[in-house]
Design a protein around this motif. Structure first.
Motif: not given
Length: 240
Positions: A67, A69, A98, A105
Motif C-alpha cells: 500500500g 503510507a 494509510n 496498507m
C-alpha cells in the motif's frame, strides 16, 4: 525450555491485537518465542487509518509491505510506497498513516530491544510493547549473570578459545538466552562474561548442578586467576 528452537511464524495463523482507529497488529518475534535483542511484527491499516503520535525508548525500523503510507517523523510528513524503509532513533515522535482512502496498507516493524516501550505524545501514557501481547503471553524478563574473570598473563588467547568452545554448553542449558564475552580496555587481563538467563534458578540450581558446569570450569581452569566473581542483574531502564 532447553535452549531456543528455530521456528516459522505465519502472521495469518497468529493472534492479532486491535489497536483501534483501523489498525491491527500481529507480534511475530517476541521474548516468549525466543527473542533476546529485538522484537518484530506486522501492523495492517484499513483505508485512511492512522495510529497516534508516539515515541519509543529504542530505535525502530519499519518497512512498508503493502500500500501507500505516510510517515510523520517529528512533524515532517513523507509519503512511502512498498519496501520503503524508515529508521527512527529513540525519543523521536512519529506515527504512520494509510495514505489511501480505498486500499489497505501494511508495515513490518522491528524494535531494537525486548524492553521497548511506547509513549503517546498527547497523553504521556507509556507501556511496554511486550505487554500488548494479544494472546496474553507474559514477556520474558532476562536475568543477566555478570562474571568478572581475571586471566593469567600470556593465557589470553587460550582463555578466549576456551570460552568460545564452552558456548555450546551454555546454549543447551535450560533457560539460557545470551552469551557475551568482553575484555577490559584498561585492564587487558580482566574479562566480563555476561549470560542471559530466564531466571536466577536456571543458573544456580540448573546449570551449576549439571555436568556441563564442571566441563565449563575445566575448560577455563588453567587460564584464570582465582574464581570468577559472579553477580546477577535485572533490567531497570532502557533510556535509548
Amino acid at each position: 525450555m532447553t535452549g531456543v528452537s528455530a521456528r516459522i511464524l505465519r502472521p495469518d495463523e497468529l493472534p492479532a491485537r486491535d489497536r483501534g482507529a483501523g489498525a491491527r497488529t500481529v507480534p511475530l518475534v517476541t521474548s516468549a518465542r525466543g527473542a533476546t535483542s529485538f522484537l518484530n511484527g506486522v501492523t495492517s491499516f484499513e483505508p485512511g487509518a492512522a495510529i497516534a503520535h508516539h515515541v519509543h525508548n529504542v530505535a525502530e525500523s519499519v518497512v512498508v509491505l503493502q500500500g501507500a503510507a505516510v510517515v510523520d517523523i517529528d512533524g515532517t510528513r513523507t509519503p512511502l510506497r512498498a519496501f520503503d524503509t524508515t529508521f527512527v532513533p529513540a525519543g523521536i515522535p512519529h506515527h504512520f498513516e494509510n495514505a489511501s482512502a480505498g486500499e489497505p496498507m501494511t508495515i513490518f516493524w522491528t524494535y531494537a530491544g525486548i524492553e521497548a516501550t511506547r509513549t503517546l505524545v498527547a497523553s504521556g501514557e507509556r507501556g511496554r510493547i511486550e505487554a500488548e501481547q494479544p494472546d496474553g503471553a507474559e514477556p520474558v524478563d532476562i536475568v543477566r549473570e555478570s562474571a568478572r574473570i581475571t586471566v593469567k598473563p600470556g593465557r589470553e588467547n587460550a582463555f578466549e578459545d576456551a570460552v568460545a568452545a564452552a558456548a555450546t554448553l551454555f546454549q543447551r542449558a535450560h533457560g539460557a538466552r545470551t552469551f557475551v564475552l568482553e575484555r577490559s580496555h584498561e585492564h587487558p587481563l580482566s574479562y566480563r562474561l555476561t549470560v542471559g538467563w530466564e531466571s536466577v534458578d536456571d543458573h544456580l540450581s540448573g546449570f551449576r548442578g549439571s555436568p556441563d558446569f564442571a566441563r565449563w570450569r575445566a575448560l577455563i581452569g588453567d587460564s584464570i586467576e582465582g574464581l570468577p566473581e559472579v553477580e546477577h542483574f535485572e533490567h531497570v531502564l532502557t533510556a535509548f
